[in-house]
Structures are given as C-alpha cells and as structure tokens.
Design a protein around this motif. Structure first.
Motif, mmCIF file in Angstrom:
data_model
loop_
_atom_site.group_PDB
_atom_site.id
_atom_site.type_symbol
_atom_site.label_atom_id
_atom_site.label_comp_id
_atom_site.label_asym_id
_atom_site.label_seq_id
_atom_site.Cartn_x
_atom_site.Cartn_y
_atom_site.Cartn_z
ATOM 1 N N TYR A 230 51.442 -0.479 14.084
ATOM 2 C CA TYR A 230 52.179 -0.818 15.300
ATOM 3 C C TYR A 230 53.286 -1.822 14.992
ATOM 4 O O TYR A 230 54.400 -1.734 15.528
ATOM 5 N N ASP B 172 56.061 0.039 13.456
ATOM 6 C CA ASP B 172 56.798 0.797 14.474
ATOM 7 C C ASP B 172 57.755 -0.119 15.243
ATOM 8 O O ASP B 172 58.885 0.278 15.558
ATOM 9 N N ARG C 170 54.039 4.753 20.350
ATOM 10 C CA ARG C 170 54.322 5.159 18.979
ATOM 11 C C ARG C 170 54.767 6.613 18.904
ATOM 12 O O ARG C 170 55.692 6.944 18.164
ATOM 13 N N ASN C 171 54.121 7.509 19.657
ATOM 14 C CA ASN C 171 54.265 8.945 19.410
ATOM 15 C C ASN C 171 54.775 9.772 20.575
ATOM 16 O O ASN C 171 54.955 10.979 20.422
#
Length: 361
Positions: free
Chosen positions: A142, A145, A104-105
């Motif tokens: 999630y 995303d 994700r990041n």
C-alpha cells in the motif's frame, strides 16, 4: 537513480516530514478495491495480477466466483459505509477533516484520489489502511502504491503517512469479540472450536514481517475474551503456483482435522479481514461451508469488524492519537503498540525486489 532521500515524501522509507508530525489536512482510506459489475470483473483481476504471470485460465476461474455474486464485490460499498461512520465519529470529537477514498486495484484509484487531494489543497493526508496486520500485501505494498500515485501526480502531491497497524487495538479486538460471541450463540450446546482465518501469504514473505505473530496474538485476545480455549489460526485464498510454499493450514484441511477430533461445533472468524468482501463470502461462506457440511460439522461464520461501533471508534482514536503530541497509545496483550513509521527492512516482499523509492530507474 533511486529517489534521493531529500526528495522523498511519506510514506517512502527515510522520508523526512515536510510539516510538523501532528499536522494533517485530510484522512485517506486506502483499500484493495473490487468490481462493481460483471463488466468490471476481468479488468479488475488483470489489475490485481499485473506482472505476476498468472495464467488466464486461473483468472477465468476466479471470475466465476465473482459471477456468482453478480460481478459485484461488496468491498467498495462497505468502505463507503465505513467512511460515513468514521466521519460522524470524527466530527463528534471536533475533527473536521475530509475523508477521501482510494483503491489499489479499482475505482476510485489511488492516483485519481491523490490528484483530487492535490487539487483540493491537501498537503498531508493521514492514511488508514483496511488491513490490521503487518505484511507486504497489507502494508508495504500500500505504501508503494501511494508512492507511485505521488510520482504520477507530481511534486505537489501530498505527503501520506499512515496510522499504526491496529491488530491489537482495543477497538478492533472488541469488535471481533462481539462478532464471535454472536456466532457462538448460534451453535448448539457442546464443545466448540474457533478457527481464526486470514489470507495466506508466501512463506518467503511471512519471514520478513510480523504477520503470523500478530495474527496469533489477535486471535488469542479474542478467544480469551469469549472463553474458548480450543482455537487455531488457519489460512485461505492462496493464489500462487503449487510449488511455492504458502502459510498453512488451509481452512478446508483444518476442518477435516477438527472433525477427526470428534468436535462438531465450529466458528470460523475471518479475523484477518476488516470487511466481508468477496474472498470471505466465497472462500468461507461457500467453500468452507460445503466442506463443513460434508464433514457433519455445525459451522457458523463470524462477521468481520466492518462498521461495528467499537471498530469505528477505534479508528477515530488512532487518527486522534496521531494528531495529538504525547498521546497515549493503547494496545492489548503482549506485543504492545505497533510503530507509526516503518523501518526500511519492514515487510519486504521476500522476492529480493526493491521498493520503488530505492529501485534504480
């Protein structure tokens, strides 16, 4: 306009599978991500907090936590180890699918991994989230995303359904039982308390999901298996403004109550986490341990499921389950197996914000 239903791909709500339900070309491990050097720390934290109005001073405070570990969160390396172990387990039962990794990041970002899967000809990948419990942060975000990554890659991006949440799967529970038993063995004789720790979330978010109930059930299953009746679910790592209520009790405050009861032996089990990443290392191994020392408590911290063989085998079984029509769906305890496909009102953020596939342009 919101994305028309007939144009949605899994994991979006209401998406209609474009291939038979049990057909997959690949596995995708989806995780949070973490910095792998000092230069990564602030860009990573800015990604995590993008759009949330977090003051820069707060980012600098958290950055110091990472600096104590050389700017490296162990989460990426732990996920690579999990993938390697899972690949072996899958091959052992004849599943020869590639396992991809997307975060994700931080690198490898989901968008880049989605594009790689598309270029490799993947039509549908089965996602495994590094989260055992249902919540906005642990599931729906999630899925959002993944949807954003699909939109960025284009019409030929693969579908990405997910395996069910595994908080009460025998493999996850067995791994945590083993970790807690190891921790108990390190304590002196006497009455013991187990504090099962998980990431706190805002109360408004908690009302829209089964996070608390699932945490209590998983903790009960582990406590019963190790024969300890004195246990509680506690929370850590809250990051919101003080006026916004989050789940409590905080682990540090809870340790004070344990000490006040005259109990001297404590195990902290980070059951809400799959791996020993930085929030576990800092919030429990440093802050909670300092509080325990101040209170005169004998404290041990249990490991997370990590790459425990029971957990890896459990993930293998969850994947095979989704690939097998009519497969049994093992689950321990009172709540039964979680769903494969999320309901449209499942795990909403609690802010009234729509998911991207339902939001107007």
């Amino acid at each position: 306009m919101a994305t028309p239903v007939d144009q949605r791909k899994q994991p979006a709500d209401h998406a209609i599978p474009r291939l038979p339900e049990h057909i997959f070309d690949a596995i995708l491990l989806v995780s949070f991500g973490g910095p792998e050097g000092l230069d990564d720390v602030m860009p990573f934290l800015e990604n995590v907090t993008h759009g949330r109005g977090v003051p820069r001073q707060r980012l600098l405070e958290v950055a110091h936590h990472y600096e104590r570990f050389g700017g490296v969160s162990p989460i990426n390396e732990q996920n690579r180890a999990l993938i390697a172990a899972l690949e072996l387990e899958l091959r052992a039962v004849g599943v020869e699918l590639p396992v991809y990794f997307g975060n994700r990041n931080w690198h490898p970002f989901l968008q880049d991994t989605m594009r790689q899967m598309r270029d490799d000809g993947v039509r549908r990948a089965l996602a495994v989230f590094t989260s055992a419990f249902s919540s906005y942060s642990g599931c729906r975000q999630y899925r959002e995303d993944l949807f954003f990554a699909q939109q960025a890659v284009g019409e030929d991006a693969p579908e990405v359904p997910r395996v069910r949440m595994f908080f009460n799967h025998p493999g996850f529970v067995e791994a945590n039982v083993a970790r807690v038993r190891d921790a108990l063995a390190q304590l002196p004789d006497g009455e013991v308390h187990i504090a099962f720790a998980a990431h706190s979330i805002p109360l408004a978010m908690a009302r829209n999901c089964a996070y608390e109930a699932q945490l209590r059930e998983a903790s009960r299953l582990v406590a019963d298996a190790v024969g300890v009746g004195d246990w509680s679910v506690v929370y850590q790592s809250r990051s919101g403004p003080p006026q916004v209520p989050w789940l409590e009790p905080d682990v540090g405050d809870h340790l004070e109550h344990v000490a006040a009861r005259g109990i001297r032996n404590v195990v902290i089990s980070p059951i809400g986490f799959v791996s020993d990443h930085l929030e576990v290392l800092y919030d429990l191994d440093i802050e909670a341990r300092e509080r325990a020392d101040e209170l005169g408590l004998e404290m041990t911290r249990a490991g997370t499921a990590g790459t425990h063989p029971a957990f890896v085998a459990g993930l293998r079984d969850l994947i095979v389950e989704r690939m097998t029509p009519g497969a049994t769906r093992p689950a321990l305890g009172r709540l039964g197996p979680s769903h494969d496909v999320c309901a449209p009102d499942c795990c909403l953020p609690g802010t009234g914000r729509l998911s991207p596939w339902d939001a107007p342009d």
